[in-house]
Write a protein that holds these residues in place. Structure first.
Motif, PDB file in Angstrom:
ATOM      1  N   GLN A   1       0.870  -1.137   0.085  1.00 35.20           N
ATOM      2  CA  GLN A   1      -0.046  -0.112  -0.088  1.00 35.20           C
ATOM      3  C   GLN A   1       0.971   1.354  -0.012  1.00 35.20           C
ATOM      4  O   GLN A   1       1.834   1.528   1.023  1.00 35.20           O
ATOM      5  N   ASP A   2       0.557   2.279  -1.031  1.00 31.59           N
ATOM      6  CA  ASP A   2       1.231   3.334  -0.945  1.00 31.59           C
ATOM      7  C   ASP A   2       2.800   3.323  -1.001  1.00 31.59           C
ATOM      8  O   ASP A   2       3.419   4.032  -0.196  1.00 31.59           O
ATOM      9  N   GLY A   3       3.493   2.408  -1.644  1.00 32.61           N
ATOM     10  CA  GLY A   3       4.938   2.367  -1.765  1.00 32.61           C
ATOM     11  C   GLY A   3       5.538   1.513  -0.473  1.00 32.61           C
ATOM     12  O   GLY A   3       6.563   1.732  -0.460  1.00 32.61           O
ATOM     13  N   CYS A   4       4.744   0.876   0.367  1.00 32.62           N
ATOM     14  CA  CYS A   4       5.031   0.309   1.570  1.00 32.62           C
ATOM     15  C   CYS A   4       4.672  -1.112   1.471  1.00 32.62           C
ATOM     16  O   CYS A   4       3.433  -1.258   1.060  1.00 32.62           O
ATOM     17  N   VAL A   5       5.379  -2.016   2.346  1.00 29.96           N
ATOM     18  CA  VAL A   5       4.962  -3.357   2.733  1.00 29.96           C
ATOM     19  C   VAL A   5       4.792  -3.427   3.944  1.00 29.96           C
ATOM     20  O   VAL A   5       5.559  -3.146   4.760  1.00 29.96           O
ATOM     21  N   THR A   6       3.571  -4.149   4.252  1.00 28.50           N
ATOM     22  CA  THR A   6       3.291  -4.258   5.781  1.00 28.50           C
ATOM     23  C   THR A   6       3.436  -5.732   5.887  1.00 28.50           C
ATOM     24  O   THR A   6       2.810  -6.671   4.774  1.00 28.50           O
ATOM     25  N   ALA A   7       4.390  -6.552   6.703  1.00 22.12           N
ATOM     26  CA  ALA A   7       4.655  -7.757   6.522  1.00 22.12           C
ATOM     27  C   ALA A   7       4.273  -8.327   8.001  1.00 22.12           C
ATOM     28  O   ALA A   7       4.510  -7.676   8.946  1.00 22.12           O
ATOM     29  N   ARG A   8       3.618  -9.448   8.216  1.00 21.41           N
ATOM     30  CA  ARG A   8       3.181  -9.857   9.604  1.00 21.41           C
ATOM     31  C   ARG A   8       3.646 -11.180   9.808  1.00 21.41           C
ATOM     32  O   ARG A   8       3.516 -12.149   8.874  1.00 21.41           O
ATOM     33  N   LEU A   9       4.167 -11.513  10.828  1.00 17.40           N
ATOM     34  CA  LEU A   9       4.768 -12.736  11.357  1.00 17.40           C
ATOM     35  C   LEU A   9       4.162 -13.117  12.586  1.00 17.40           C
ATOM     36  O   LEU A   9       4.033 -11.986  13.364  1.00 17.40           O
ATOM     37  N   GLU A  10       4.198 -14.436  12.816  1.00 15.86           N
ATOM     38  CA  GLU A  10       3.233 -14.939  13.834  1.00 15.86           C
ATOM     39  C   GLU A  10       3.910 -16.088  14.613  1.00 15.86           C
ATOM     40  O   GLU A  10       4.417 -17.057  13.584  1.00 15.86           O
ATOM     41  N   ARG A  11       3.893 -16.056  15.820  1.00  9.97           N
ATOM     42  CA  ARG A  11       4.233 -17.446  16.595  1.00  9.97           C
ATOM     43  C   ARG A  11       3.495 -17.411  17.725  1.00  9.97           C
ATOM     44  O   ARG A  11       2.861 -16.576  18.555  1.00  9.97           O
ATOM     45  N   VAL A  12       3.182 -18.881  18.192  1.00 13.97           N
ATOM     46  CA  VAL A  12       2.502 -19.185  19.426  1.00 13.97           C
ATOM     47  C   VAL A  12       3.435 -19.885  20.274  1.00 13.97           C
ATOM     48  O   VAL A  12       4.247 -20.776  19.904  1.00 13.97           O
TER      49      VAL A  12
END
Length: 171
Positions: A15-26
């Motif tokens: 979005q708008d020249g940016c990357v949002t990355a999501r990483l998750e651990r339990v």
């Protein structure tokens, strides 16, 4: 299990020249213990890098990766003990790379969510793979086990995130 067969996961959004990355651990460990691993200088060195983190809004984060990376020197933008920690993963004149740790109680354990906001450039897969590898080191450290940076997992994660990025750009 070899790094090529380990499950690599995460999501990317553009979005708008940016990357949002999501990483998750339990993990089966409490938010209090996970928080301690994220903020205590002794524990940071066991899974991330030597340095200090002053766990309060406006506090300073200073991490030194030695020959393997750029030293980090930034301020904490949000801090809610055992729940939320946010700061920029950058130093000097580098572009801002905000990151956000969220700790969500889950039974007796914790769901750990890491969100990265990255400039849309060639470093996205490398950044995501590096954080994936450090999350594996954090999970081991929570178990009292010290592991070296998992280079095989890093390579597999880099390929995974390169493919994710290609798919997002093609959409």
């Amino acid at each position: 299990m070899s790094a090529e067969h380990e499950v690599i996961s995460g999501s990317l959004a553009l979005q708008d020249g940016c990357v949002t990355a999501r990483l998750e651990r339990v993990t089966e460990h409490s938010p209090e213990l996970v928080w301690k691993m994220l903020t205590d200088s002794v524990h940071l060195a066991s899974w991330l890098a030597p340095g200090t983190l002053d766990a309060r809004t406006g506090g300073r984060v200073q991490l030194d990766f030695g020959n393997s990376g750029t030293p980090i020197d930034c301020r904490i933008s949000a801090c809610e003990p055992h729940r939320l920690l946010a700061y920029s993963w950058s130093a000097g004149d580098d572009p801002e790379r905000p990151l956000r740790w969220e700790l969500v109680p889950e039974g007796d354990g914790t769901r750990l969510l890491l969100t990265l906001l990255l400039p849309d450039d060639h470093l996205v897969p490398i950044a995501c793979a590096g954080w994936d590898a450090h999350l594996e080191m954090l999970m081991a450290a929570l178990e009292g086990v010290s592991i070296h940076f998992p280079a095989g997992r890093f390579r597999a994660a880099r390929s995974y995130f390169e493919q994710c990025l290609k798919e997002k750009l093609a959409a």
